[in-house]
Design a protein around this motif. Structure first.
Motif, short mmCIF file in Angstrom:
data_model
loop_
_atom_site.label_atom_id
_atom_site.label_comp_id
_atom_site.label_asym_id
_atom_site.label_seq_id
_atom_site.Cartn_x
_atom_site.Cartn_y
_atom_site.Cartn_z
N TYR A 65 37.61 42.47 33.90
CA TYR A 65 36.35 42.01 34.50
C TYR A 65 35.79 43.09 35.40
O TYR A 65 36.52 43.63 36.26
CB TYR A 65 36.57 40.72 35.31
CG TYR A 65 35.35 40.29 36.07
CD1 TYR A 65 34.26 39.74 35.40
CD2 TYR A 65 35.26 40.46 37.46
CE1 TYR A 65 33.12 39.35 36.08
CE2 TYR A 65 34.13 40.07 38.15
CZ TYR A 65 33.05 39.52 37.45
OH TYR A 65 31.91 39.14 38.13
N GLY A 66 34.53 43.45 35.21
CA GLY A 66 33.89 44.45 36.03
C GLY A 66 33.50 43.89 37.39
O GLY A 66 32.47 43.23 37.52
N LEU A 67 34.33 44.13 38.38
CA LEU A 67 34.05 43.62 39.73
C LEU A 67 32.84 44.36 40.31
O LEU A 67 31.95 43.74 40.91
CB LEU A 67 35.27 43.81 40.63
CG LEU A 67 35.16 43.26 42.04
CD1 LEU A 67 35.02 41.73 42.02
CD2 LEU A 67 36.38 43.66 42.86
N THR A 68 32.81 45.67 40.15
CA THR A 68 31.66 46.51 40.49
C THR A 68 31.52 47.54 39.37
O THR A 68 32.31 47.55 38.42
CB THR A 68 31.84 47.24 41.83
OG1 THR A 68 32.87 48.24 41.70
CG2 THR A 68 32.24 46.26 42.94
N ASN A 69 30.55 48.42 39.48
CA ASN A 69 30.40 49.45 38.47
C ASN A 69 31.48 50.52 38.53
O ASN A 69 31.56 51.37 37.64
CB ASN A 69 29.02 50.12 38.60
CG ASN A 69 27.89 49.22 38.11
OD1 ASN A 69 28.10 48.37 37.24
ND2 ASN A 69 26.71 49.39 38.67
N LYS A 70 32.29 50.49 39.57
CA LYS A 70 33.37 51.46 39.71
C LYS A 70 34.76 50.83 39.74
O LYS A 70 35.76 51.54 39.71
CB LYS A 70 33.17 52.31 40.97
CG LYS A 70 32.02 53.31 40.87
CD LYS A 70 31.97 54.20 42.07
CE LYS A 70 30.92 55.29 41.92
NZ LYS A 70 31.25 56.22 40.82
N THR A 71 34.85 49.51 39.84
CA THR A 71 36.14 48.83 39.93
C THR A 71 36.24 47.72 38.90
O THR A 71 35.38 46.84 38.83
CB THR A 71 36.35 48.23 41.33
OG1 THR A 71 36.27 49.26 42.31
CG2 THR A 71 37.73 47.56 41.43
N THR A 72 37.30 47.78 38.09
CA THR A 72 37.56 46.77 37.06
C THR A 72 38.89 46.09 37.36
O THR A 72 39.89 46.75 37.64
CB THR A 72 37.62 47.44 35.67
OG1 THR A 72 36.33 47.97 35.35
CG2 THR A 72 38.02 46.44 34.60
N LEU A 73 38.89 44.76 37.29
CA LEU A 73 40.12 43.98 37.44
C LEU A 73 40.73 43.73 36.07
O LEU A 73 40.02 43.54 35.08
CB LEU A 73 39.82 42.65 38.13
CG LEU A 73 39.15 42.73 39.50
CD1 LEU A 73 38.93 41.32 40.06
CD2 LEU A 73 39.97 43.57 40.47
N THR A 74 42.08 43.72 36.01
CA THR A 74 42.76 43.57 34.73
C THR A 74 43.87 42.52 34.82
O THR A 74 44.42 42.26 35.88
CB THR A 74 43.40 44.90 34.28
OG1 THR A 74 44.45 45.26 35.19
CG2 THR A 74 42.36 46.02 34.25
#
Length: 258
Positions: A65-74
């Motif tokens: 899930y793209g939390l922000t444009n620079k951080t993705t949760l997995t």
């Protein structure tokens, strides 16, 4: 053309891609994995018979899930069926983590990742057992680059378990060749190197769970891209190891981002 090489590795060896999701973007990847081995590599790297045929069947759900444009949760949740004389089935370790992009370039990306390995409550007394039953942490760096012919995606990480088994250095390199507009050939080299620390305990007939092991394997297979859905299949071959199975396998899966 980024969708052509986006996230080619997750269902195979457990590393994250160097590219992150856009804010609010979701990626789901269910897949089926099969592995079998009649032999194992001993601590000196010599092949010896296990005494039974070890088989692993896994249904896994991986998501981002793209939390922000620079951080993705997995996250990754596998359900396993293991067999080697006896049989065990159930959920193995849950993995939750993140990918943080450090620097983006026109055709490449440099990122860091971290994840926690969490036991799901299975019994460590069953044989073959589903996991170590120990909390683990993993972190590392990722780099990917792409071009008209394909891509190269690499990662280097360190995994630590509380108690046992030994810590591990993990490395992968995936190359993808664009054969046609919607077809890629993917090849991955996966290295896992146990560092020999931690308590050494036998864990029964699961040849993938020895406390201290070294493993070198390759994956190869096609990826068919149909818009935001991809069909993926890879063949796995373990060509070197110590204290691990000398086996082969395959996996098939569907990748869907929206």
């Amino acid at each position: 053309m980024r969708y052509l090489f986006y996230l080619v590795l997750i269902p195979v060896v457990g590393f994250s891609s160097a590219w992150v999701r856009k804010e609010g973007e979701v990626f789901i990847a269910p897949f089926f994995y099969y592995y079998s081995a009649k032999d194992y590599y001993d601590r000196n790297g010599n092949k010896k018979p296990i005494g039974c045929t070890f088989e692993k069947q896994e249904i896994q759900l991986y998501g981002e899930y793209g939390l922000t444009n620079k951080t993705t949760l997995t996250f990754k949740l596998p359900y396993d069926r293991l067999k080697c004389a006896k049989e065990t089935s159930g959920f193995s370790d849950l993995e939750v983590g993140f990918i943080r992009q450090i620097r983006a370039f026109p055709n490449s990306s440099f990122s860091a990742y971290g994840s926690a390995i969490v036991p799901t409550g299975y019994s460590i007394h069953k044989d073959p057992r589903l996991g170590y039953g120990r909390l683990g942490l993993e972190g590392g760096i990722l780099y990917g680059i792409s071009g008209n012919l394909g891509f190269l995606d690499t990662g280097l990480g360190y995994r630590y378990y509380f108690g046992y088994p030994s810590s591990q250095v993990r490395y992968y390199a995936t190359g993808g060749l664009n054969l046609y507009k919607n077809l890629q050939l993917i090849t991955t080299l996966d290295l896992q190197i146990g560092l020999g620390n931690g308590k050494r305990k036998q864990v029964g007939r699961n040849v993938l769970l020895e406390p201290d092991y070294k493993l070198a394997q390759v994956y190869i297979g096609p990826r068919l891209i149909l818009g935001n859905i991809s069909l993926v299949a890879t063949y796995q071959h373990v060509f070197y190891g110590r204290n691990t199975g000398a086996g082969r396998g395959f996996n098939v899966g569907v990748w869907w981002n929206f």
